[in-house]
Design a protein around this motif. Sequence first.
Motif, PDB file in Angstrom:
ATOM      1  N   ASN A 137       0.795  -1.224   0.000  1.00 20.38           N
ATOM      2  CA  ASN A 137       0.000   0.000   0.000  1.00 20.38           C
ATOM      3  C   ASN A 137       0.827   1.274   0.000  1.00 20.38           C
ATOM      4  N   SER A 138       2.104   1.172   0.353  1.00 19.96           N
ATOM      5  CA  SER A 138       2.929   2.376   0.487  1.00 19.96           C
ATOM      6  C   SER A 138       4.390   2.029   0.213  1.00 19.96           C
ATOM      7  N   PRO A 139       5.225   3.034  -0.032  1.00 15.53           N
ATOM      8  CA  PRO A 139       6.653   2.762  -0.181  1.00 15.53           C
ATOM      9  C   PRO A 139       7.223   2.068   1.053  1.00 15.53           C
ATOM     10  N   ARG A 140       6.751   2.438   2.234  1.00 16.08           N
ATOM     11  CA  ARG A 140       7.246   1.835   3.472  1.00 16.08           C
ATOM     12  C   ARG A 140       6.926   0.336   3.528  1.00 16.08           C
ATOM     13  N   THR A 141       5.705  -0.049   3.171  1.00 13.16           N
ATOM     14  CA  THR A 141       5.365  -1.474   3.210  1.00 13.16           C
ATOM     15  C   THR A 141       6.038  -2.237   2.076  1.00 13.16           C
ATOM     16  N   ALA A 142       6.276  -1.574   0.945  1.00 11.43           N
ATOM     17  CA  ALA A 142       7.027  -2.221  -0.135  1.00 11.43           C
ATOM     18  C   ALA A 142       8.455  -2.501   0.329  1.00 11.43           C
ATOM     19  N   LEU A 143       9.063  -1.529   0.993  1.00 11.19           N
ATOM     20  CA  LEU A 143      10.422  -1.716   1.502  1.00 11.19           C
ATOM     21  C   LEU A 143      10.455  -2.799   2.575  1.00 11.19           C
ATOM     22  N   ARG A 144       9.441  -2.869   3.404  1.00  8.01           N
ATOM     23  CA  ARG A 144       9.377  -3.918   4.423  1.00  8.01           C
ATOM     24  C   ARG A 144       9.378  -5.302   3.751  1.00  8.01           C
ATOM     25  N   TRP A 145       8.622  -5.436   2.669  1.00  7.73           N
ATOM     26  CA  TRP A 145       8.587  -6.707   1.935  1.00  7.73           C
ATOM     27  C   TRP A 145       9.963  -6.998   1.328  1.00  7.73           C
ATOM     28  N   LEU A 146      10.586  -5.985   0.711  1.00  5.96           N
ATOM     29  CA  LEU A 146      11.918  -6.182   0.129  1.00  5.96           C
ATOM     30  C   LEU A 146      12.917  -6.637   1.192  1.00  5.96           C
ATOM     31  N   ARG A 147      12.880  -6.018   2.361  1.00  3.52           N
ATOM     32  CA  ARG A 147      13.791  -6.415   3.442  1.00  3.52           C
ATOM     33  C   ARG A 147      13.599  -7.886   3.804  1.00  3.52           C
ATOM     34  N   SER A 148      12.365  -8.295   3.903  1.00  4.21           N
ATOM     35  CA  SER A 148      12.079  -9.688   4.257  1.00  4.21           C
ATOM     36  C   SER A 148      12.616 -10.648   3.198  1.00  4.21           C
ATOM     37  N   ARG A 149      12.421 -10.317   1.936  1.00  3.46           N
ATOM     38  CA  ARG A 149      12.898 -11.193   0.862  1.00  3.46           C
ATOM     39  C   ARG A 149      14.418 -11.179   0.783  1.00  3.46           C
ATOM     40  N   VAL A 150      15.051 -10.023   0.985  1.00  2.00           N
ATOM     41  CA  VAL A 150      16.514  -9.974   0.978  1.00  2.00           C
ATOM     42  C   VAL A 150      17.057 -10.855   2.096  1.00  2.00           C
ATOM     43  N   GLN A 151      16.428 -10.820   3.250  1.00  2.00           N
ATOM     44  CA  GLN A 151      16.843 -11.691   4.351  1.00  2.00           C
ATOM     45  C   GLN A 151      16.724 -13.159   3.946  1.00  2.00           C
ATOM     46  N   VAL A 199      16.839 -14.435   0.901  1.00  2.00           N
ATOM     47  CA  VAL A 199      17.866 -14.762  -0.088  1.00  2.00           C
ATOM     48  C   VAL A 199      19.229 -14.891   0.583  1.00  2.00           C
ATOM     49  N   THR A 200      19.595 -13.926   1.420  1.00  2.00           N
ATOM     50  CA  THR A 200      20.921 -13.978   2.039  1.00  2.00           C
ATOM     51  C   THR A 200      21.068 -15.171   2.971  1.00  2.00           C
ATOM     52  N   ASP A 201      19.970 -15.616   3.569  1.00  2.00           N
ATOM     53  CA  ASP A 201      20.026 -16.816   4.416  1.00  2.00           C
ATOM     54  C   ASP A 201      20.430 -18.056   3.621  1.00  2.00           C
ATOM     55  N   GLN A 202      20.191 -18.038   2.321  1.00  2.00           N
ATOM     56  CA  GLN A 202      20.490 -19.188   1.468  1.00  2.00           C
ATOM     57  C   GLN A 202      21.875 -19.121   0.813  1.00  2.00           C
ATOM     58  N   LEU A 203      22.503 -17.960   0.882  1.00  2.00           N
ATOM     59  CA  LEU A 203      23.788 -17.771   0.204  1.00  2.00           C
ATOM     60  C   LEU A 203      24.963 -18.083   1.123  1.00  2.00           C
ATOM     61  N   ASP A 204      26.076 -18.507   0.523  1.00  2.00           N
ATOM     62  CA  ASP A 204      27.318 -18.636   1.285  1.00  2.00           C
ATOM     63  C   ASP A 204      27.744 -17.244   1.741  1.00  2.00           C
ATOM     64  N   GLN A 205      28.463 -17.194   2.843  1.00  2.00           N
ATOM     65  CA  GLN A 205      28.809 -15.924   3.490  1.00  2.00           C
ATOM     66  C   GLN A 205      29.392 -14.864   2.551  1.00  2.00           C
ATOM     67  N   PRO A 206      30.352 -15.183   1.696  1.00  2.00           N
ATOM     68  CA  PRO A 206      30.891 -14.108   0.836  1.00  2.00           C
ATOM     69  C   PRO A 206      29.822 -13.474  -0.058  1.00  2.00           C
ATOM     70  N   TYR A 207      28.870 -14.263  -0.511  1.00  2.00           N
ATOM     71  CA  TYR A 207      27.815 -13.741  -1.382  1.00  2.00           C
ATOM     72  C   TYR A 207      26.698 -13.081  -0.579  1.00  2.00           C
ATOM     73  N   ALA A 208      26.529 -13.482   0.664  1.00  2.00           N
ATOM     74  CA  ALA A 208      25.488 -12.915   1.525  1.00  2.00           C
ATOM     75  C   ALA A 208      25.882 -11.550   2.070  1.00  2.00           C
ATOM     76  N   ARG A 209      27.160 -11.285   2.164  1.00  2.00           N
ATOM     77  CA  ARG A 209      27.653 -10.050   2.790  1.00  2.00           C
ATOM     78  C   ARG A 209      27.014  -8.782   2.201  1.00  2.00           C
ATOM     79  N   PRO A 210      26.948  -8.621   0.876  1.00  2.00           N
ATOM     80  CA  PRO A 210      26.316  -7.402   0.336  1.00  2.00           C
ATOM     81  C   PRO A 210      24.846  -7.270   0.741  1.00  2.00           C
TER      82      PRO A 210
END
Length: 114
Positions: free
Chosen positions: A41-55, A57-68
Amino acid sequence: MVTTTQTRPSTARASRAGYWCEASAHTPGARTIWLDSHPANSPRTALRWLRSRVQDVTDQLDQPYARPGHHWLTDEAEHERARTLLAHGETYVLTLHDETTRYVLSARAAGAVR
């Protein structure tokens, strides 16, 4: 490596139309795998969703690739930039990768063409 891009403003009015968020994986041989999507509904809730998905993805990556991705999760200046772009009807795209797969996470004004 994290890559962010912005596109030109959409013709949709972000404040009225809402936002559409997507996550996909791109593998060798140009195969695209849809991972998730979500209306916001808003940029804030869109960013909240992006943060959750980035988390996720990074949980599945090896540490060097997760760092960014871990860095992006705590980068408040970049989050503010993303909210501002979205509020102005622009698309925000974040790309993470490992040796074989590119993960593309985006948010845009609903109805906007990517």
